[in-house]
Motif scaffolding. Structure first.
Motif, short mmCIF file in Angstrom:
data_model
loop_
_atom_site.label_atom_id
_atom_site.label_comp_id
_atom_site.label_asym_id
_atom_site.label_seq_id
_atom_site.Cartn_x
_atom_site.Cartn_y
_atom_site.Cartn_z
N TYR A 50 -15.07 20.02 4.59
CA TYR A 50 -14.34 19.73 5.83
C TYR A 50 -14.86 20.58 6.99
N LEU A 90 -10.90 24.61 22.33
CA LEU A 90 -11.14 25.29 21.07
C LEU A 90 -11.50 24.28 19.99
N HIS A 91 -12.39 24.69 19.11
CA HIS A 91 -12.79 23.84 17.97
C HIS A 91 -12.72 24.72 16.73
N TYR A 92 -11.66 24.56 15.96
CA TYR A 92 -11.42 25.45 14.84
C TYR A 92 -12.34 25.13 13.67
N ILE A 93 -12.78 26.16 12.98
CA ILE A 93 -13.56 25.94 11.77
C ILE A 93 -12.75 26.35 10.54
N ALA A 94 -12.51 27.64 10.38
CA ALA A 94 -11.78 28.15 9.23
C ALA A 94 -11.56 29.63 9.50
N SER A 121 -6.02 20.68 13.54
CA SER A 121 -7.45 20.41 13.77
C SER A 121 -7.75 18.93 13.67
N TRP A 122 -6.94 18.24 12.89
CA TRP A 122 -7.28 16.87 12.54
C TRP A 122 -6.51 15.88 13.41
N VAL A 123 -6.92 15.86 14.66
CA VAL A 123 -6.40 14.92 15.65
C VAL A 123 -7.60 14.11 16.11
N CYS A 124 -7.43 12.79 16.25
CA CYS A 124 -8.59 11.94 16.47
C CYS A 124 -8.20 10.68 17.21
N VAL A 156 -3.13 14.44 11.39
CA VAL A 156 -2.80 14.76 10.00
C VAL A 156 -1.80 15.91 10.02
N GLY A 192 -13.18 16.38 20.24
CA GLY A 192 -12.77 16.97 18.96
C GLY A 192 -12.12 18.34 19.04
N CYS A 230 -12.89 12.36 11.32
CA CYS A 230 -11.89 13.43 11.26
C CYS A 230 -11.58 13.81 9.82
N GLY A 231 -11.34 15.07 9.57
CA GLY A 231 -10.88 15.50 8.26
C GLY A 231 -9.55 14.87 7.91
N ASN A 268 -15.02 19.94 11.02
CA ASN A 268 -13.74 20.41 11.54
C ASN A 268 -13.76 20.72 13.03
N HIS A 269 -14.94 21.00 13.57
CA HIS A 269 -15.03 21.30 15.00
C HIS A 269 -15.15 20.04 15.85
N GLY A 270 -15.02 18.87 15.21
CA GLY A 270 -14.92 17.63 15.97
C GLY A 270 -16.21 17.09 16.53
N LEU A 274 -15.54 32.04 18.94
CA LEU A 274 -14.43 32.84 19.45
C LEU A 274 -13.60 33.24 18.23
N PHE A 288 -13.00 30.10 15.79
CA PHE A 288 -13.11 28.88 16.59
C PHE A 288 -14.51 28.85 17.22
#
Lengths: 190, 190
Positions: free
Chosen positions: A14, B172-176, B39-42, B54, B20, A42-43, A18-20, A187, B180
Motif C-alpha cells: 500500500y 500532505l501525502h501520508y506514507i506510513a 489516506s484513502w480518499v479518491c 475508506v 491524492g 487508491c488503497g 499511499n501518497h496518491g 515532512l 508525509f
C-alpha cells in the motif's frame, strides 16, 4: 531486465500508492495489450492487500480487465509525464497503435500474465475481485494485490527514498489539463 | 469566518483531491462530532461529483457517518501535519477528548449540517450513497459531493496555485509511520 527491480512485501505494498500518485494501468487479454493512465487509484485494505481503481467505460483497457480479471498498477515517474499524459488522453478504440505512438515500453516477469511498463518506480500485480454493481454503476474496480515490486533506487526497506535521488524519480500527481504536481519534500512529524 | 473561503464548482471539485492528498473527515450525529484522518480518499465520478473514502470499523467517525449519512472531506496543509497525524492515530472510542487534545478547531457554514475543520485548504461536503456490501465487506464509502469550497489563496479559478504561496500551504501525502510527503513543484506537459 532492470536489476534494481525488487519485490515488495504485500503488507507494505500500500505504501507504493499511499501518497496518491497518478498511475498507469496495464492489462492483456488474448494477446492484446493496453496501457492507460488513471488518477483514481487508491488503497483499500492492508491484508489481504487490496486497492481500487476507477476505469471509465470509454477505456479500452477496462474491457481487457473485465475479460482477463488481471491488471498491473504502476507508479510512473516525472520523467515519464509526457507519456503518462498521452496514455491518459488517447484510447486504443480510436488509435489501434496508441502504445507505439505513446513510446511506452513493456516488459515481462515470470509467472505474471500481464505486461509491465518499463522505467516506472513501482508495480502492483492485481487480480480483479469482480463486483458487478460497483463496476457497472460506478466504474469502480477492486483488485487484490498478489505481487509487488519497486525500483530499489527509489523505494527500499519498505519506504520511498525520493529525497535521496534526482527529481526525475518523483511521482506524478495529476490535476487537470496538462498539469501535474510532483511529489515534494518529506515532512516528518514527532 | 475565513474571508478567503470561496465556493468551488461541483464539476471541478474533483481537482481538490485529484493529486491524492491525505484528508481529514469530519462528521456529526446527534450533537456528537468527530474528525479523523484518511489516506484513502479518491475521486469516483465527475458529474454528479462523487468520491470514495475508506473508513475502518475502528474509527469513531465511521459510525457517525453511518447514522447521519453526511460528512465533510477536507484537504489539510503542511502546517497542520502534526494535528493530522494525531487525528489519524487516536480514536474517540479510547479518548473522548480527542478533538480537544488534537488542537483541531471547527467552524460552521450555513445549511451545512457537519462541522468543518479550520485552516484547511479545501472542503467537500458529501452525502453518503449507502451501499451495504461495500461498507461492510470493504470499509468503502461512496459520497456524493453536494458542495465544495477552497481557500482562494491556494485554489482559485478552478486550480491549485501552490507555486504562488508559501510551502506551509502544500498538501500532505501520508506514507506510513510519521512520514508525509508534501506536494512538490508543478510539472506541465506539452
Amino acid at each position: 531486465m532492470n536489476h534494481y527491480l525488487a519485490p515488495v512485501e504485500l503488507e507494505k505494498a500500500y505504501r507504493l500508492i499511499n501518497h496518491g500518485p497518478t498511475a498507469l494501468v496495464s492489462s492483456q487479454y488474448q494477446g492484446i495489450e493496453d496501457v492507460m493512465s488513471a488518477s483514481w487509484v487508491c488503497g483499500l485494505e492492508f491484508k489481504p492487500a487490496k486497492l481500487t481503481v476507477v476505469l471509465d467505460k470509454a477505456a479500452y483497457t477496462r474491457q481487457l480487465i473485465e475479460k482477463s480479471h488481471q491488471f498491473v498498477i504502476q507508479v510512473p515517474t516525472a520523467r515519464q509525464a509526457q507519456m503518462v499524459h498521452y496514455l491518459g488522453t488517447h484510447t486504443r478504440y480510436d488509435e489501434p497503435d496508441k502504445l507505439e505512438t505513446s513510446g511506452v515500453e513493456l516488459f515481462r516477469l515470470p509467472e505474471i500474465p500481464v505486461p509491465l511498463v518499463t522505467d516506472c518506480a513501482a508495480w502492483l500485480y492485481c487480480e480483479l475481485i469482480p463486483l458487478e454493481q460497483n463496476q457497472n454503476e460506478h466504474d469502480l474496480f477492486i483488485g487484490e494485490i498478489k505481487a509487488a515490486w519497486a525500483d530499489s533506487r527509489v523505494f527500499r526497506d519498505g519506504r520511498w527514498v525520493f529525497e535521496e535521488v534526482s527529481e526525475e524519480w518523483r511521482s506524478l500527481h495529476y490535476i487537470a489539463g496538462k498539469r501535474f504536481y510532483t511529489t515534494g519534500p518529506a515532512l516528518d512529524v514527532e
